[in-house]
Design a protein around this motif. Structure first.
Motif, PDB file in Angstrom:
ATOM      1  N   TRP A   1      -3.836 -51.425   1.576  1.00 53.99           N
ATOM      2  CA  TRP A   1      -4.992 -52.114   0.991  1.00 53.99           C
ATOM      3  C   TRP A   1      -5.058 -53.584   1.398  1.00 53.99           C
ATOM      4  O   TRP A   1      -4.037 -54.237   1.544  1.00 53.99           O
TER       5      TRP A   1
ATOM      6  N   ARG B   1     -11.066 -55.843  -2.888  1.00 52.79           N
ATOM      7  CA  ARG B   1     -11.150 -55.396  -4.293  1.00 52.79           C
ATOM      8  C   ARG B   1     -11.623 -53.947  -4.404  1.00 52.79           C
ATOM      9  O   ARG B   1     -12.529 -53.615  -5.195  1.00 52.79           O
ATOM     10  N   ASN B   2     -11.038 -53.134  -3.605  1.00 53.33           N
ATOM     11  CA  ASN B   2     -11.378 -51.715  -3.637  1.00 53.33           C
ATOM     12  C   ASN B   2     -10.896 -51.109  -4.966  1.00 53.33           C
ATOM     13  O   ASN B   2      -9.774 -51.399  -5.394  1.00 53.33           O
TER      14      ASN B   2
ATOM     15  N   GLY C   1      -9.667 -48.307  -5.661  1.00 46.79           N
ATOM     16  CA  GLY C   1      -8.396 -47.598  -5.466  1.00 46.79           C
ATOM     17  C   GLY C   1      -7.214 -48.558  -5.503  1.00 46.79           C
ATOM     18  O   GLY C   1      -6.156 -48.242  -6.060  1.00 46.79           O
TER      19      GLY C   1
ATOM     20  N   LEU D   1      -7.315 -51.574  -7.014  1.00 50.57           N
ATOM     21  CA  LEU D   1      -7.255 -52.178  -8.359  1.00 50.57           C
ATOM     22  C   LEU D   1      -6.611 -51.233  -9.379  1.00 50.57           C
ATOM     23  O   LEU D   1      -6.050 -51.683 -10.374  1.00 50.57           O
TER      24      LEU D   1
ATOM     25  N   ASN E   1     -12.379 -43.256  -5.756  1.00 50.18           N
ATOM     26  CA  ASN E   1     -12.313 -44.524  -5.052  1.00 50.18           C
ATOM     27  C   ASN E   1     -13.640 -44.893  -4.393  1.00 50.18           C
ATOM     28  O   ASN E   1     -13.711 -45.816  -3.600  1.00 50.18           O
TER      29      ASN E   1
ATOM     30  N   MET F   1     -10.241 -57.791 -12.061  1.00 48.80           N
ATOM     31  CA  MET F   1      -9.122 -56.895 -11.804  1.00 48.80           C
ATOM     32  C   MET F   1      -9.370 -55.477 -12.341  1.00 48.80           C
ATOM     33  O   MET F   1      -8.566 -54.584 -12.095  1.00 48.80           O
ATOM     34  N   LEU F   2     -10.449 -55.289 -13.080  1.00 53.21           N
ATOM     35  CA  LEU F   2     -10.736 -53.936 -13.575  1.00 53.21           C
ATOM     36  C   LEU F   2     -11.026 -53.012 -12.396  1.00 53.21           C
ATOM     37  O   LEU F   2     -11.812 -53.379 -11.512  1.00 53.21           O
ATOM     38  N   PRO F   3     -10.396 -51.846 -12.366  1.00 54.60           N
ATOM     39  CA  PRO F   3     -10.603 -50.951 -11.228  1.00 54.60           C
ATOM     40  C   PRO F   3     -12.025 -50.364 -11.169  1.00 54.60           C
ATOM     41  O   PRO F   3     -12.273 -49.229 -11.580  1.00 54.60           O
TER      42      PRO F   3
END
Lengths: 283, 261
Positions: A64, A69-70, A72, A74, B2, B82-84
């Motif tokens: 990564w 900021r993908n 996956g 994160l 993703n 930072m939240l996915p």
């Protein structure tokens, strides 16, 4: 694996924070990121988390690139900053709101951590003290089970029993797949956890050694008086006598006093480096 | 999981945002209702009608800017960034709350408040009359609605951009940008009208074309002639506004994508 190659970063062009900084971090270690105020510990964590972008060079974490900021990526990282801000909910509502984002989240682990850190799950987070809020977030961070866990000054604001509970929780949450970085000034609180020391100074990383390596090359002693002056690489006066760094002639690893090592590495970097290099050659 | 855009993640984000801001939205709506009561007591339908575009734009801008302001505060931003979830999902959160939820809810609340307050403090008036105008078709909420929406669609992305671009004084900077744009646009219209008609005229009704245009001229002791606009011209004008708004949304999206803390 975290790989930082030739990283350049600055907030103001006139004052570079990092210049040509390179660093490789393997999984299965708890790294202690140390440095004086303003040397860029938090910034380095921010760059690795994708909150700030490198001005030059590249940062990769497994495959990564953090700045993209993908989702996956994160999902695999949790960064607990020193300055925290939480919604006005109860700790158990954190699970409802945030846990779905993290596939590895373990609700039982979270409840256990809350219990060990003595956080009241019934009380709203905005009504908790700073230390209590931090403990709730630490519990959440550990329960997310992300592969990369960055904690910035995790023991700041924690009471003495909570610091012990935190150490115990972190040790139990550690695994060979995880990379944990603790940025701290409170090295004594975390001394028993850290297995690798990274020191930031002068825009780069002059020291990056495992505790084993340091222990084999250096000997740490505390004496009431300053002795063996010719062999002492560095010493400083503490409230309990002189803390000294000496070459470890026996090669048998002893206990590492990270605080003294940090001070010595900044005060007499040449001597310490030389001693650790000799130890590497001996090996 | 993703993928760049996932509706489920957007729902989680919306739930997270809603939990943290429900109280603020409730207070804002309460203030709006109090204002409606006051306006109804003071000025009746005309004042309430005139207040609608202003209220929608200001309240909507506050809602949208409030969402993206979280990207600038370190404590809040680090947890949000930072939240996915992807940047597109986090950006869409602003559109979801600022457009999809806000516009219908605000309009409905406005109509209900206007209906209740006008009926209590003034004459009996039906909901239909409030929408289509009790006296003149040119001065009704139905006519004001589209131009208001177009203005809002321009102001909202500017608010998003200001919130993402500047770390402090975002709302003040936004006001400065909007006022500057308004003055430049208004003055450009005046110059155009003056060069075409040699009249010392100013666009009176609105700075977006509806189905008519009314302008203020000093001739005949200061009159307000009304000119009807052809559907083609109206369409072109609407298209131009939408194009500009889309461009601004794209700029705001990329600004948010490159947001650093």
């Amino acid at each position: 694996m975290i790989s930082i190659n030739h990283l350049d970063f600055w907030y103001s062009r006139r004052e570079r924070l990092f210049e040509n900084l390179s660093l490789d971090l393997e999984p299965g270690h708890i790294y202690g990121l140390l440095g004086k105020n303003g040397t860029g510990k938090t910034t380095l964590l921010k760059i690795m988390s994708g909150l700030s972008f490198p001005k030059g060079g590249e940062v990769t974490m497994d495959s990564w690139i953090p700045s993209r900021r993908n989702p996956g990526f994160l999902q695999e990282i949790f960064f607990l900053p020193e300055e925290i801000c939480l919604p006005w909910v109860r700790p158990d509502s954190l699970v409802r709101l945030f846990a779905p984002f993290y596939p590895g989240f373990d609700a039982t682990q979270f409840e256990r951590a809350l219990e060990m850190l003595e956080v009241n799950p019934e009380k709203r987070l905005n009504r908790l003290s700073f230390g209590q809020k931090k403990k709730a977030l630490i519990a959440f961070a550990l329960a997310c089970n992300t592969r990369f866990l960055f904690l910035d000054e995790p023991t700041n604001g924690l009471d003495i029993p909570s610091k012990a509970a935190f150490r115990s929780l972190l040790a139990s949450a550690f695994s060979e797949e995880r990379t944990i970085i603790l940025s701290t000034h409170q090295v004594r609180d975390l001394q028993s956890l850290i297995d690798h020391v990274i020191i930031l100074s002068g825009r780069t990383i002059p020291f990056n050694h495992s505790i084993d390596h340091i222990a084999k090359g250096l000997s740490f002693q505390r004496t009431p008086i300053h002795h063996e002056a010719d062999r002492v690489l560095y010493s400083w006066k503490t409230e309990m006598g002189h803390a000294c760094i000496l070459p470890n002639d026996s090669g048998e690893p002893g206990l590492v006093d990270i605080e003294t090592f940090f001070n010595g590495a900044l005060e007499v970097p040449g001597k310490i480096t030389e001693c650790l290099k000799l130890q590497t050659l001996d090996v | 999981m993703n993928a760049t855009f996932n509706l489920r993640r957007l729902w989680w984000l919306a739930r997270y945002h809603g939990t943290g801001t429900l109280k603020s939205y409730g207070i804002a709506l309460g203030i709006l209702v109090l204002l409606m009561i006051y306006l109804s007591m003071v000025g009746g339908y005309k004042l309430i009608l005139g207040f609608f575009p202003f209220a929608l734009c200001v309240a909507g801008t506050l809602v949208s800017a409030g969402i993206y302001r979280n990207w600038s505060d370190f404590g809040k931003a680090s947890s949000l960034l930072m939240l996915p979830a992807s940047v597109a999902e986090k950006f869409s959160l602003g559109l979801l709350f600022g457009l999809v939820f806000f516009i219908p809810l605000f309009t409905l609340l406005y109509l209900i408040s206007a209906y209740a307050t006008l009926n209590i403090f003034h004459q009996s008036i039906s909901m239909k009359e409030i929408w289509s105008g009790p006296t003149s078709i040119h001065e009704s909420m139905a006519v004001y609605f589209q131009p208001t929406l177009l203005v809002y669609l321009l102001v909202q992305p500017i608010a998003l951009y200001a919130a993402a671009r500047f770390r402090r004084f975002q709302f003040q900077i936004l006001i400065l940008i909007v006022v500057t744009l308004f003055v430049v646009y208004y003055y450009a219209q005046h110059l155009l009208m003056f060069n075409l008609t040699k009249l010392l005229a100013f666009n009176h009704t609105y700075f977006v074309l509806g189905d008519h245009l009314s302008y203020f001229t000093l001739r005949n002791g200061g009159s307000y002639p009304v000119v009807m606009i052809s559907p083609t011209l109206k369409g072109l004008n609407t298209g131009m506004w939408l194009l500009f708004a889309t461009g601004m949304y794209i700029v705001a999206f990329f600004r948010l994508k490159e947001r650093e803390i």
